[in-house]
Write a protein that holds these residues in place. Sequence first.
Motif, PDB file in Angstrom:
ATOM      1  N   GLU A 173      30.097  34.655 -77.181  1.00  0.00           N
ATOM      2  CA  GLU A 173      30.460  33.899 -78.069  1.00  0.00           C
ATOM      3  C   GLU A 173      31.095  32.476 -77.524  1.00  0.00           C
ATOM      4  O   GLU A 173      31.003  31.620 -78.565  1.00  0.00           O
ATOM      5  N   CYS A 221      30.023  29.158 -79.452  1.00  0.00           N
ATOM      6  CA  CYS A 221      30.681  28.115 -79.814  1.00  0.00           C
ATOM      7  C   CYS A 221      30.482  27.022 -79.199  1.00  0.00           C
ATOM      8  O   CYS A 221      30.569  25.732 -79.791  1.00  0.00           O
ATOM      9  N   SER A 253      29.539  23.296 -81.138  1.00  0.00           N
ATOM     10  CA  SER A 253      29.858  22.308 -80.831  1.00  0.00           C
ATOM     11  C   SER A 253      29.344  21.056 -80.505  1.00  0.00           C
ATOM     12  O   SER A 253      29.136  20.029 -80.960  1.00  0.00           O
ATOM     13  N   TYR A 287      33.275  24.394 -72.981  1.00  0.00           N
ATOM     14  CA  TYR A 287      31.952  24.041 -73.563  1.00  0.00           C
ATOM     15  C   TYR A 287      30.939  23.616 -72.580  1.00  0.00           C
ATOM     16  O   TYR A 287      29.806  23.745 -72.646  1.00  0.00           O
TER      17      TYR A 287
END
Length: 182
Positions: free
Chosen positions: A31, A35, A39, A101
Amino acid sequence: MKLPIKRDVGFTLLEYWTTFGEGKKSPKTQEQYRCAARSFYRAMGCHLVPIKDKFGNDTFKKTIVGKPTKMKPAEATAAVVARCEQFMDEECLSASTKSIYLRAFRAVMNSLVKEKAITKRPELTIKAGARRKQDFLTVPDIIKIRDYDGPSKLAADWWIILYLCNGSNLKDIASLQWSEDA
């Protein structure tokens, strides 16, 4: 890790990123990679569209659409990374989220280098996120709970017991029995 992508057919960064993330063992890690990809591609100008079920209703899953989804891995340059970082700043993402990220992006790019799909990854600096929020009770606050003598005295007493038992489960504490033999 060998990924099921044929180099002679060609693949996009998004295809590789998705496959790379899905190859992770933990659902939580998978996950995080999803994500991070969302982004990254939103920063590139893409948008998210809900996936429809067989009846035409929106599901909770979303797909990334837009021209940048065709970006090849070699096109991910330092300028692209800077644009992504600027987008995350504009979105007011926390330092921890940004670092998660960017680490996901770096891992994907390192894998591409290892697979010899690209010669080198773009340089990026990942700032450390906040390690721990300083949300805790002070000793005077704990003493106030200990000395509490209001209508919720029983709840305060149970809180003190849990605190002194170093976070033991309430169920385990409730199952304790008094014994004169001890």
